[in-house]
Write an enzyme that holds these catalytic residues in place. Structure first.
Site, mmCIF file in Angstrom:
data_model
loop_
_atom_site.group_PDB
_atom_site.id
_atom_site.type_symbol
_atom_site.label_atom_id
_atom_site.label_comp_id
_atom_site.label_asym_id
_atom_site.label_seq_id
_atom_site.Cartn_x
_atom_site.Cartn_y
_atom_site.Cartn_z
ATOM 1 N N HIS B 50 33.186 56.768 45.353
ATOM 2 C CA HIS B 50 33.246 55.777 44.287
ATOM 3 C C HIS B 50 32.630 56.380 43.022
ATOM 4 C CE1 HIS B 50 33.421 52.132 47.283
ATOM 5 N NE2 HIS B 50 34.392 53.019 47.473
ATOM 6 N N GLU B 52 30.223 55.484 41.173
ATOM 7 C CA GLU B 52 28.750 55.544 41.159
ATOM 8 C C GLU B 52 28.243 56.742 41.970
ATOM 9 O OE1 GLU B 52 30.730 53.024 41.985
ATOM 10 O OE2 GLU B 52 29.704 51.087 41.914
ATOM 11 N N CYS B 86 29.804 48.118 45.170
ATOM 12 C CA CYS B 86 30.015 47.657 46.539
ATOM 13 C C CYS B 86 28.690 47.748 47.302
ATOM 14 C CB CYS B 86 31.093 48.495 47.225
ATOM 15 S SG CYS B 86 30.506 50.110 47.761
ATOM 16 N N CYS B 89 27.343 51.384 47.469
ATOM 17 C CA CYS B 89 26.799 51.910 46.215
ATOM 18 C C CYS B 89 25.538 51.159 45.804
ATOM 19 C CB CYS B 89 27.845 51.822 45.107
ATOM 20 S SG CYS B 89 29.226 52.936 45.377
#
Lengths: 363, 162
Positions: B50, B52, B86, B89
């Site tokens: 992701h 992040e 999410c 993260c």
């Protein structure tokens, strides 16, 4: 002998023996594993107060059913049978008017006039508020009232602590033993002690494709060097490497193709030590490269099992959800950060799009 | 603040062009962007890549190269991400002790606040702000989900219909 005067290496050797003993215990125990399931399956079902009436004439009961079901339906209480012998379940006590307090007789006169003279007497009793989910709860519930219950066979087996057949159990225990062997093998490079494996927060992972009993990837924690390179996160990346992907170049001398999930040296060591299983992923065929994707081609960790020394943290557990891992096995609870048993049970969050099964109880 | 989110949105658009879930992210330290990235899950075939996570990697690499203690460095990091982080993260950012997280639109499928509030499991928490340029972030997501994920295996339901 005090610690200071011990010859160097003796301590390491002792720790070595400790790990070997753990591996021995894991692999040779006959104890079945425990599924980590939703708390709801273990809870007592709460009770709710209801009115029941004792039917004057048992022959009238079926007619009374019809009238009651039509005029005072039980709605969300479908798990409750309408009658137990001559006792008829009328309604929860909360159905009665509380603004203008009424008796159950008055309630019947107002709502089901045709039954107002059918009962010898009324009683207030407690019955299960929610349907039982598993047989054990059903048996408890039945003590209070007659219950409709259709057991979910798979769930009953999962909760029974007798889930795995002996041959499968041997495999699960072998792969968990392998995870400890992996940690042991890496401890010099990764700068942790063997005690960290047993008592610290170091984790290691073995990813397995159960369809062909093949080890797809093995990794050991690198969290001291890189704070998000926990074993599960690394394992997901190593699996990606077997699918022509991957983001971290953590493996010094990695294999290629279907063996890209291993360090070559590690693989040699495991092949020697655990000869009875296979190694490597199934061949990956990309949709990008091939218009017709092979049915068999792996996709993320779909269908894979992962064996971890300890319960993964929230980050790792969610990573394993994203990866669509089929089953997660762990040996030690992670009381401070564990997300599958200790702090929360991510596998039970219904809103998520994937749910894996979780097993523990190796020791 | 808005400028940082605008940059994150640009990165999210890049992701969309690359057929990735359009999420973009920038990490800010002392008013400067020190890491920026977007989702690259499909390209890496790693579902944890992701935006992040990519930014975290960049910062750690930067710290190692410059002999900076990343534990201290992360404490001053402000995160701007187009979609609520999410659960994974959010946990990573909490573990790293970042100062503040500002997101565009909420994440009702995986959100570390919306779906499961992970702050309950930790002693330390970052400051969380939402709804900055949420419509723009959401519009990108809608555009993506109109299409199909080119890497996912064909769904069983679809196959049977054929």
């Amino acid at each position: 002998m005090s610690e200071a005067t011990e010859p160097p290496g003796k301590k390491a050797k002792m720790a070595d023996t400790i790990i070997d003993n753990v591996i021995e215990n894991i692999m040779h125990s006959k104890k079945n594993l425990t599924a980590v399931l939703d708390d709801d399956f273990y809870k007592e079902i709460p009770l709710i107060k209801v009115y029941i009436g004792h039917a004057k004439d048992p022959k009238e009961i079926s007619r009374m059913f019809q009238v009651l079901n039509e005029k005072v339906p039980l709605k969300e209480f479908h798990h409750l049978k309408r009658a137990r012998k001559r006792e008829i379940l009328l309604c929860p006590t909360v159905f009665l008017d509380t603004v203008m307090p009424q008796s159950i007789q008055e309630f019947l006169e107002q709502n089901v006039d045709e039954l107002k003279d059918c009962f010898e007497y009324f009683k207030e009793i407690e019955v299960p508020h929610k349907p039982p989910l598993v047989r054990k709860q059903y048996l408890e519930c039945s003590k209070h009232w007659s219950i409709n219950f259709h057991p979910n066979k798979y769930l009953e087996k999962l909760i029974s602590d007798d889930f795995f057949k002996n041959e499968d159990l041997i495999d699960h225990r072998l792969f968990m033993g392998m995870a400890f062997e992996v940690a042991k093998w890496y401890q010099n490079d990764k700068k942790f002690t063997l005690e960290d494996i047993v008592k610290g927060n170091i984790n290691a992972a073995v990813v397995v494709d159960p369809k062909n009993r093949s080890v797809v990837a093995v990794v050991c924690d690198n969290r001291y060097e890189h704070p998000i390179q926990h074993a599960a996160m690394l394992a997901i990346d190593n699996v990606a490497k077997t699918q022509k992907g991957g983001a971290w170049s953590t493996v010094v001398d990695s294999g290629t193709g279907t063996l890209a999930g291993f360090d070559k040296g590690m693989l040699m060591h495991l092949k020697n030590k655990f000869r009875e299983v296979n190694y490597g992923a199934k061949m990956f065929v990309s949709k990008r490269d091939d218009a017709i994707q092979s049915e068999d081609s792996p996709y993320l960790c779909t269908g894979y099992y992962i064996y971890l020394l300890r319960e993964p943290c929230v980050m790792c557990a969610m990573g394993l959800v994203h990866a669509r891992t089929k089953r997660v096995f762990f040996c030690y609870d992670n009381l401070s950060n564990g997300a599958l048993k200790s702090k929360t049970k991510l596998q039970c969050v219904e809103a998520l799009n994937h749910h894996f099964e979780v097993f523990t109880g190796f020791l | 603040m808005v400028d940082f989110m605008r940059r994150a949105l640009e990165l999210a658009s890049e992701a969309l062009t690359a057929q990735e879930v359009p999420v973009g992210c920038v990490f800010v330290h002392n008013e400067n962007i020190v890491a920026e990235s977007r989702n690259c899950v499909n390209a890496t075939r790693n579902p944890t890549r992701h935006a992040e996570i990519n930014c975290i990697d960049t910062v750690i690499e930067y710290c190692k190269l410059n002999n900076i203690d990343y534990n201290t460095y992360f404490k001053d990091i402000l995160v701007y991400v187009t979609v609520e982080p999410c659960i994974m993260c959010a946990a990573a950012l909490t573990n790293l002790n970042v100062k503040e997280v500002t997101y565009g639109c909420a994440n009702d499928r995986f959100g570390g606040k919306t779906v499961l509030d992970i702050s309950e499991f930790y002693k330390n928490n970052y400051i969380l702000n939402g709804n900055l340029l949420a419509d723009e972030a959401m519009a990108l997501l809608k555009q993506f989900y109109k299409g199909v994920n080119p890497n996912a295996p064909e769904s069983k339901v679809k196959k049977e219909k054929r």
